[in-house]
Design a protein around this motif. Sequence first.
Motif, PDB file in Angstrom:
ATOM      1  N   UNK A 187      66.428 -29.200   2.890  1.00  0.00           N
ATOM      2  CA  UNK A 187      66.864 -28.197   3.867  1.00  0.00           C
ATOM      3  C   UNK A 187      67.792 -27.178   3.216  1.00  0.00           C
ATOM      4  N   UNK A 188      67.555 -25.912   3.514  1.00  0.00           N
ATOM      5  CA  UNK A 188      68.468 -24.861   3.061  1.00  0.00           C
ATOM      6  C   UNK A 188      69.760 -24.922   3.868  1.00  0.00           C
ATOM      7  N   UNK A 189      69.627 -25.216   5.156  1.00  0.00           N
ATOM      8  CA  UNK A 189      70.793 -25.358   6.037  1.00  0.00           C
ATOM      9  C   UNK A 189      70.752 -26.747   6.676  1.00  0.00           C
ATOM     10  N   UNK A 190      71.139 -27.776   5.932  1.00  0.00           N
ATOM     11  CA  UNK A 190      71.055 -29.145   6.463  1.00  0.00           C
ATOM     12  C   UNK A 190      71.970 -29.345   7.666  1.00  0.00           C
ATOM     13  N   UNK A 191      71.532 -30.247   8.541  1.00  0.00           N
ATOM     14  CA  UNK A 191      72.254 -30.522   9.779  1.00  0.00           C
ATOM     15  C   UNK A 191      72.887 -31.909   9.688  1.00  0.00           C
ATOM     16  N   UNK A 192      74.192 -32.028   9.867  1.00  0.00           N
ATOM     17  CA  UNK A 192      74.813 -33.362   9.868  1.00  0.00           C
ATOM     18  C   UNK A 192      74.361 -34.158  11.084  1.00  0.00           C
ATOM     19  N   UNK A 193      74.264 -35.467  10.921  1.00  0.00           N
ATOM     20  CA  UNK A 193      73.805 -36.318  12.022  1.00  0.00           C
ATOM     21  C   UNK A 193      74.670 -37.563  12.125  1.00  0.00           C
ATOM     22  N   UNK A 194      74.549 -38.220  13.267  1.00  0.00           N
ATOM     23  CA  UNK A 194      75.029 -39.590  13.440  1.00  0.00           C
ATOM     24  C   UNK A 194      73.787 -40.457  13.501  1.00  0.00           C
ATOM     25  N   UNK A 195      73.651 -41.372  12.543  1.00  0.00           N
ATOM     26  CA  UNK A 195      72.425 -42.163  12.448  1.00  0.00           C
ATOM     27  C   UNK A 195      72.730 -43.653  12.595  1.00  0.00           C
ATOM     28  N   UNK A 196      72.090 -44.279  13.575  1.00  0.00           N
ATOM     29  CA  UNK A 196      72.183 -45.723  13.743  1.00  0.00           C
ATOM     30  C   UNK A 196      71.086 -46.360  12.886  1.00  0.00           C
ATOM     31  N   UNK A 197      71.477 -47.042  11.833  1.00  0.00           N
ATOM     32  CA  UNK A 197      70.495 -47.667  10.945  1.00  0.00           C
ATOM     33  C   UNK A 197      69.995 -48.954  11.596  1.00  0.00           C
ATOM     34  N   UNK A 198      68.694 -49.080  11.856  1.00  0.00           N
ATOM     35  CA  UNK A 198      68.187 -50.295  12.496  1.00  0.00           C
ATOM     36  C   UNK A 198      68.448 -51.527  11.634  1.00  0.00           C
ATOM     37  N   UNK A 199      68.832 -52.606  12.266  1.00  0.00           N
ATOM     38  CA  UNK A 199      69.053 -53.862  11.548  1.00  0.00           C
ATOM     39  C   UNK A 199      67.721 -54.599  11.473  1.00  0.00           C
ATOM     40  N   UNK A 200      66.828 -54.083  10.637  1.00  0.00           N
ATOM     41  CA  UNK A 200      65.466 -54.618  10.566  1.00  0.00           C
ATOM     42  C   UNK A 200      65.323 -55.726   9.543  1.00  0.00           C
ATOM     43  N   UNK A 201      66.362 -55.904   8.686  1.00  0.00           N
ATOM     44  CA  UNK A 201      66.336 -56.999   7.711  1.00  0.00           C
ATOM     45  C   UNK A 201      65.094 -56.983   6.846  1.00  0.00           C
ATOM     46  N   UNK A 203      61.179 -45.305   6.883  1.00  0.00           N
ATOM     47  CA  UNK A 203      62.515 -45.747   7.302  1.00  0.00           C
ATOM     48  C   UNK A 203      63.642 -44.855   6.792  1.00  0.00           C
ATOM     49  N   UNK A 204      63.486 -44.284   5.594  1.00  0.00           N
ATOM     50  CA  UNK A 204      64.521 -43.384   5.087  1.00  0.00           C
ATOM     51  C   UNK A 204      64.219 -41.935   5.432  1.00  0.00           C
ATOM     52  N   UNK A 205      62.948 -41.565   5.527  1.00  0.00           N
ATOM     53  CA  UNK A 205      62.605 -40.167   5.787  1.00  0.00           C
ATOM     54  C   UNK A 205      62.849 -39.772   7.237  1.00  0.00           C
ATOM     55  N   UNK A 206      62.867 -40.729   8.153  1.00  0.00           N
ATOM     56  CA  UNK A 206      63.127 -40.386   9.556  1.00  0.00           C
ATOM     57  C   UNK A 206      64.495 -39.714   9.721  1.00  0.00           C
ATOM     58  N   UNK A 207      65.595 -40.303   9.235  1.00  0.00           N
ATOM     59  CA  UNK A 207      66.865 -39.584   9.366  1.00  0.00           C
ATOM     60  C   UNK A 207      66.935 -38.334   8.497  1.00  0.00           C
ATOM     61  N   UNK A 208      66.309 -38.355   7.333  1.00  0.00           N
ATOM     62  CA  UNK A 208      66.397 -37.190   6.441  1.00  0.00           C
ATOM     63  C   UNK A 208      65.673 -35.981   7.025  1.00  0.00           C
ATOM     64  N   UNK A 209      64.551 -36.210   7.714  1.00  0.00           N
ATOM     65  CA  UNK A 209      63.879 -35.079   8.362  1.00  0.00           C
ATOM     66  C   UNK A 209      64.689 -34.586   9.560  1.00  0.00           C
ATOM     67  N   UNK A 210      65.437 -35.482  10.205  1.00  0.00           N
ATOM     68  CA  UNK A 210      66.338 -35.045  11.281  1.00  0.00           C
ATOM     69  C   UNK A 210      67.396 -34.078  10.730  1.00  0.00           C
ATOM     70  N   UNK A 211      67.744 -34.246   9.475  1.00  0.00           N
ATOM     71  CA  UNK A 211      68.749 -33.391   8.853  1.00  0.00           C
ATOM     72  C   UNK A 211      68.146 -32.072   8.362  1.00  0.00           C
ATOM     73  N   UNK A 212      66.826 -31.953   8.435  1.00  0.00           N
ATOM     74  CA  UNK A 212      66.187 -30.694   8.072  1.00  0.00           C
ATOM     75  C   UNK A 212      65.214 -30.757   6.919  1.00  0.00           C
ATOM     76  N   UNK A 213      65.108 -31.897   6.246  1.00  0.00           N
ATOM     77  CA  UNK A 213      64.156 -32.025   5.146  1.00  0.00           C
ATOM     78  C   UNK A 213      62.729 -32.004   5.695  1.00  0.00           C
ATOM     79  N   UNK A 214      61.785 -31.617   4.853  1.00  0.00           N
ATOM     80  CA  UNK A 214      60.385 -31.519   5.267  1.00  0.00           C
ATOM     81  C   UNK A 214      59.497 -32.270   4.286  1.00  0.00           C
ATOM     82  N   UNK A 215      58.633 -33.111   4.817  1.00  0.00           N
ATOM     83  CA  UNK A 215      57.639 -33.797   3.985  1.00  0.00           C
ATOM     84  C   UNK A 215      56.477 -32.829   3.772  1.00  0.00           C
ATOM     85  N   UNK A 216      56.327 -32.350   2.557  1.00  0.00           N
ATOM     86  CA  UNK A 216      55.285 -31.375   2.242  1.00  0.00           C
ATOM     87  C   UNK A 216      53.950 -32.067   2.023  1.00  0.00           C
ATOM     88  N   UNK A 217      53.978 -33.183   1.326  1.00  0.00           N
ATOM     89  CA  UNK A 217      52.760 -33.943   1.050  1.00  0.00           C
ATOM     90  C   UNK A 217      53.157 -35.377   0.759  1.00  0.00           C
TER      91      UNK A 217
END
Length: 268
Positions: free
Chosen positions: A162-176, A134-148
């Motif tokens: 990310x060396x060159x992170x990308x700003x995003x607009x992120x809709x956080x799901x209201x999953x409660x 749930x948190x890594x989905x937007x962070x990988x969109x910004x350029x982060x990589x899950x190595x392991x």
Amino acid sequence: MLTSPSQTASPSARRSSGAADRNKAEGEESIGLLALILALLSVGETRIEGLVGSRDVVAMAEACRRLGAAIERGGDAAWCIRGVGVGGLLSPEGSLDFGGSLAGAVLMMGVIASHGITATLDGDATLRTCPMMPVLTPLTRMGAEIVAAAEGVRLPLTLRGAVDPVPILWHVPDSGASSPVPPNLVSAAVLLAGLNAPGETAVIAPQATSEAVSSFRSPDDAAHLLRLFGADVAISPEGTGRRIVLQGRPTLRPAVVTLPAKIPPSSP
């Protein structure tokens, strides 16, 4: 015969009150953890008062120290932190252990995601059961990589920022309660990642639910604390939630943070 409220309260009401008190304490601790992180990312000396040295707080302080902060713990739950500034993190040796603190691990993922460092995050047996997508989905969109990562994208998890992170607009799901990571923690992690990204990073976040109170009271809490440290953050209504927009790459200034935090209540 007159009776006190405690004599007439039902067991379920007493349990509810106890849960509310625990959530409030955990929420205050989450604000303290975020204050430690923002002190790490500021230039100069921050003082945090009223932050009890629980296991989770000590774990976060150690993580910040290994990323470059100079930290002194004084009496009366006071901490002095000299930060390295946004973009100035050191690459840590070994894993960063957050014990049982979901808030600590999630918030630090946000920091690492937009810095060009690689770090392994770990925790205790309970924290290792929590899926982190749930948190890594937007962070990988910004350029982060899950190595392991452990099976199911759980801790221990190695994240390359990310060396060159990308700003995003992120809709956080209201999953409660259905999400292993409360929405307000996801919002805070994305905003932290946005600190070292150029331009505007924005989240559209749902209002807090009772299940999420143990992280932050509302999506505004992280934004107000970011403002205290000098970040340019705008908050506006968006449907039933909030749109929070952060301007990236600020020079954060040190602050004095006193807990319990006097954070303004959210607007309706």
